[in-house]
Design a protein around this motif. Structure first.
Motif, PDB file in Angstrom:
ATOM      1  N   PHE A   1      27.963 -31.015  18.582  1.00 18.25           N
ATOM      2  CA  PHE A   1      27.748 -30.370  19.879  1.00 18.25           C
ATOM      3  C   PHE A   1      26.426 -30.792  20.514  1.00 18.25           C
ATOM      4  O   PHE A   1      26.344 -30.967  21.737  1.00 18.25           O
ATOM      5  CB  PHE A   1      27.833 -28.848  19.726  1.00 18.25           C
ATOM      6  N   GLN A   2      25.403 -30.978  19.713  1.00 17.89           N
ATOM      7  CA  GLN A   2      24.135 -31.455  20.232  1.00 17.89           C
ATOM      8  C   GLN A   2      24.273 -32.878  20.774  1.00 17.89           C
ATOM      9  O   GLN A   2      23.695 -33.232  21.814  1.00 17.89           O
ATOM     10  CB  GLN A   2      23.065 -31.406  19.134  1.00 17.89           C
ATOM     11  N   GLN A   3      25.063 -33.701  20.077  1.00 16.10           N
ATOM     12  CA  GLN A   3      25.278 -35.077  20.502  1.00 16.10           C
ATOM     13  C   GLN A   3      25.997 -35.130  21.850  1.00 16.10           C
ATOM     14  O   GLN A   3      25.607 -35.892  22.750  1.00 16.10           O
ATOM     15  CB  GLN A   3      26.095 -35.824  19.439  1.00 16.10           C
ATOM     16  N   ILE A   4      27.027 -34.319  21.993  1.00 19.23           N
ATOM     17  CA  ILE A   4      27.784 -34.285  23.254  1.00 19.23           C
ATOM     18  C   ILE A   4      26.913 -33.760  24.385  1.00 19.23           C
ATOM     19  O   ILE A   4      26.915 -34.295  25.509  1.00 19.23           O
ATOM     20  CB  ILE A   4      29.050 -33.420  23.101  1.00 19.23           C
ATOM     21  N   LYS A   5      26.162 -32.720  24.115  1.00 19.28           N
ATOM     22  CA  LYS A   5      25.283 -32.139  25.134  1.00 19.28           C
ATOM     23  C   LYS A   5      24.240 -33.156  25.602  1.00 19.28           C
ATOM     24  O   LYS A   5      23.976 -33.290  26.805  1.00 19.28           O
ATOM     25  CB  LYS A   5      24.589 -30.900  24.567  1.00 19.28           C
ATOM     26  N   ALA A   6      23.646 -33.872  24.654  1.00 19.84           N
ATOM     27  CA  ALA A   6      22.621 -34.865  24.999  1.00 19.84           C
ATOM     28  C   ALA A   6      23.201 -35.988  25.847  1.00 19.84           C
ATOM     29  O   ALA A   6      22.557 -36.451  26.805  1.00 19.84           O
ATOM     30  CB  ALA A   6      22.003 -35.430  23.715  1.00 19.84           C
ATOM     31  N   MET A   7      24.424 -36.422  25.522  1.00 20.43           N
ATOM     32  CA  MET A   7      25.027 -37.503  26.292  1.00 20.43           C
ATOM     33  C   MET A   7      25.406 -37.034  27.699  1.00 20.43           C
ATOM     34  O   MET A   7      25.233 -37.776  28.685  1.00 20.43           O
ATOM     35  CB  MET A   7      26.255 -38.049  25.568  1.00 20.43           C
ATOM     36  N   LYS A   8      25.892 -35.812  27.819  1.00 23.46           N
ATOM     37  CA  LYS A   8      26.205 -35.283  29.149  1.00 23.46           C
ATOM     38  C   LYS A   8      24.954 -35.245  30.019  1.00 23.46           C
ATOM     39  O   LYS A   8      24.997 -35.562  31.210  1.00 23.46           O
ATOM     40  CB  LYS A   8      26.803 -33.879  29.022  1.00 23.46           C
ATOM     41  N   THR A   9      23.855 -34.850  29.411  1.00 26.02           N
ATOM     42  CA  THR A   9      22.577 -34.813  30.141  1.00 26.02           C
ATOM     43  C   THR A   9      22.157 -36.216  30.558  1.00 26.02           C
ATOM     44  O   THR A   9      21.721 -36.440  31.698  1.00 26.02           O
ATOM     45  CB  THR A   9      21.471 -34.186  29.259  1.00 26.02           C
ATOM     46  N   ALA A  10      22.309 -37.179  29.636  1.00 29.91           N
ATOM     47  CA  ALA A  10      21.925 -38.565  29.934  1.00 29.91           C
ATOM     48  C   ALA A  10      22.771 -39.153  31.054  1.00 29.91           C
ATOM     49  O   ALA A  10      22.277 -39.951  31.867  1.00 29.91           O
ATOM     50  CB  ALA A  10      22.057 -39.417  28.668  1.00 29.91           C
ATOM     51  N   LEU A  11      24.035 -38.767  31.113  1.00 27.85           N
ATOM     52  CA  LEU A  11      24.924 -39.292  32.146  1.00 27.85           C
ATOM     53  C   LEU A  11      24.532 -38.826  33.542  1.00 27.85           C
ATOM     54  O   LEU A  11      24.881 -39.449  34.546  1.00 27.85           O
ATOM     55  CB  LEU A  11      26.372 -38.886  31.845  1.00 27.85           C
TER      56      LEU A  11
ATOM     57  N   VAL B   1      33.680 -37.564  27.479  1.00 35.05           N
ATOM     58  CA  VAL B   1      32.287 -38.016  27.572  1.00 35.05           C
ATOM     59  C   VAL B   1      32.193 -39.509  27.272  1.00 35.05           C
ATOM     60  O   VAL B   1      31.452 -40.246  27.934  1.00 35.05           O
ATOM     61  CB  VAL B   1      31.387 -37.205  26.617  1.00 35.05           C
ATOM     62  N   LEU B   2      32.938 -39.978  26.283  1.00 32.08           N
ATOM     63  CA  LEU B   2      32.936 -41.401  25.944  1.00 32.08           C
ATOM     64  C   LEU B   2      33.412 -42.240  27.132  1.00 32.08           C
ATOM     65  O   LEU B   2      32.827 -43.292  27.444  1.00 32.08           O
ATOM     66  CB  LEU B   2      33.828 -41.659  24.733  1.00 32.08           C
ATOM     67  N   THR B   3      34.457 -41.794  27.791  1.00 29.04           N
ATOM     68  CA  THR B   3      34.991 -42.520  28.947  1.00 29.04           C
ATOM     69  C   THR B   3      33.959 -42.590  30.069  1.00 29.04           C
ATOM     70  O   THR B   3      33.744 -43.649  30.673  1.00 29.04           O
ATOM     71  CB  THR B   3      36.279 -41.843  29.454  1.00 29.04           C
ATOM     72  N   ASP B   4      33.322 -41.453  30.349  1.00 34.44           N
ATOM     73  CA  ASP B   4      32.298 -41.424  31.404  1.00 34.44           C
ATOM     74  C   ASP B   4      31.117 -42.328  31.045  1.00 34.44           C
ATOM     75  O   ASP B   4      30.572 -43.017  31.904  1.00 34.44           O
ATOM     76  CB  ASP B   4      31.811 -39.989  31.619  1.00 34.44           C
ATOM     77  N   MET B   5      30.734 -42.298  29.776  1.00 33.68           N
ATOM     78  CA  MET B   5      29.626 -43.136  29.327  1.00 33.68           C
ATOM     79  C   MET B   5      29.964 -44.620  29.474  1.00 33.68           C
ATOM     80  O   MET B   5      29.142 -45.421  29.965  1.00 33.68           O
ATOM     81  CB  MET B   5      29.305 -42.829  27.853  1.00 33.68           C
ATOM     82  N   THR B   6      31.161 -44.985  29.063  1.00 28.74           N
ATOM     83  CA  THR B   6      31.577 -46.385  29.136  1.00 28.74           C
ATOM     84  C   THR B   6      31.596 -46.877  30.575  1.00 28.74           C
ATOM     85  O   THR B   6      31.170 -47.997  30.881  1.00 28.74           O
ATOM     86  CB  THR B   6      32.970 -46.563  28.505  1.00 28.74           C
TER      87      THR B   6
END
Length: 372
Positions: free
Chosen positions: A105-115, A200-205
């Motif tokens: 959950f911390q990993q997903i939250k951090a990536m959402k913030t980075a996006l 999140v992976l799709t948005d990041m890619t």
């Protein structure tokens, strides 16, 4: 932006691609079939060694690198330069450590913030999310494969639950083979873990690759990724069978970015996940009914056992009561008999006894007992 030599740019180097493939290969090396929490609760050697922190992930990394270091024939990193070896190891450690579900959950939250930020995504974070998503991706595969993985994983959990029961430990989540709702657990896993992660992976890619596609389409160029993997000369190869991707005379590598249809990519995994989720949902009512029937059966069995215990207890109490009454009656009879004997003429009795004994030519009974 990534590194490249040529007009086109590539976001990942050959070394980084190698690192993610290597991480995927070793991320569960020497897995014990039990969870980190089980190691912690049982105070296992790995738990003590790694201070209860990401116990298995630390072991996977350490054991894999020890294997490379102790056996030259297995050391596939032997041709890396010192700098590349260090960069490679740093990436591998971060990626494998990120497969610990306690970090999810911390990993997903951090990536959402980075996006949401204008800055570029950090490569190690992006690679870690790729590996973590792949690690939990079986619900995004065809049903037969997904179902097989699910049942295998649950059997592993159940075996841990069996050991927990033997050790007197509480059941870990999904580890009680008698009460775990398989279909319901998979619906929850897809809804709360898998689907959000893939989103999140799709948005990041998309954020990472879109600028590269735009740049490539404008320049029409290609590029080669740079690392010591591309700069190994044939004389530097320390073992036979190792080929350099950038040795002299070899054909240039076409690393051009292939346009990606993001809508199609997302639609594909979304459709498969949706199909699998609906198949699990269709099993939920039957599973709930079976669980209720099992609970009712267990309740009735418990009530029956309770009744048997109560009946046995009453029988034992009745037997004990009768024994007490019998003992009490015998005691009262003895007391009453004693009272009756006291009411008679002792002298008459003795005289009659003496007379009776005298007639038989025997001494009086009282004289044998010293009762004079």
């Amino acid at each position: 932006a990534g590194e490249g030599t040529g007009e086109g740019k590539n976001w990942l180097t050959e070394l980084e691609i190698f690192a993610i493939i290597f991480s995927a290969a070793i991320h569960d090396y020497e897995h014990t079939g039990t969870t980190n929490n089980f190691h912690i609760q049982t105070r296992s050697d790995p738990a003590i060694l790694y201070n209860d922190r990401s116990v298995l992930e630390n072991h996977h990394l350490s054991a894999a690198y020890r294997l490379l270091q102790e056996d030259d024939e297995m050391n596939i990193l032997v041709n890396l330069s010192k700098d590349d070896w260090r960069e490679f190891r740093t990436l591998v450690i971060e990626m494998v450590m990120a497969t610990d579900m306690s970090c999810h959950f911390q990993q997903i939250k951090a990536m959402k913030t980075a996006l949401q930020q204008p800055e570029a995504i950090e490569k190690p974070k992006a690679l870690s999310l790729m590996l973590h998503t792949a690690d939990i991706s079986h619900p995004a595969k065809a049903w037969d494969l997904h179902h097989r993985w699910t049942m295998s994983l649950l059997e592993e959990f159940f075996r841990q639950g069996d050991r927990e029961a033997e050790l007197g430990l509480p059941f870990s989540p999904l580890c009680d083979r008698k009460s775990t709702m398989v279909a319901q657990s998979q619906v929850g896993f897809i809804d709360f873990i898998v689907e959000p992660t893939f989103t999140v992976l799709t948005d990041m890619t998309e954020k990472i690759v879109s600028p590269l596609i735009d740049e490539t389409s404008q320049t029409g160029g290609t590029g080669q990724r740079r690392s010591s993997l591309n700069s190994i000369n044939s004389s530097d190869v320390k073992r036979s069978g190792v080929k350099s991707s950038g040795s002299e005379g070899s054909a240039p590598i076409n690393n051009s970015v292939i346009p990606v249809d993001y809508k199609s990519f997302k639609a594909t995994w979304t459709e498969v996940v949706h199909i699998n989720r609906e198949r699990w949902r269709a099993k939920v009512p039957k599973e709930e009914k079976a669980k209720k029937e099992a609970e009712e059966k267990a309740r009735l069995a418990a009530e029956e056992k309770q009744k048997e215990m109560e009946a046995q207890s009453q029988t034992e109490q009745g037997t004990s009561s009768k024994a007490e009454k019998k003992t009490s009656g015998e005691t009262k009879g003895q007391v009453n008999g004693a009272r009756t004997n006291k009411g008679k003429n002792p002298k008459g009795d003795k005289a009659g006894e003496k007379q009776q004994n005298g007639e038989k030519g025997l001494p009086a009974k009282g004289s044998l007992c010293g009762d004079n």
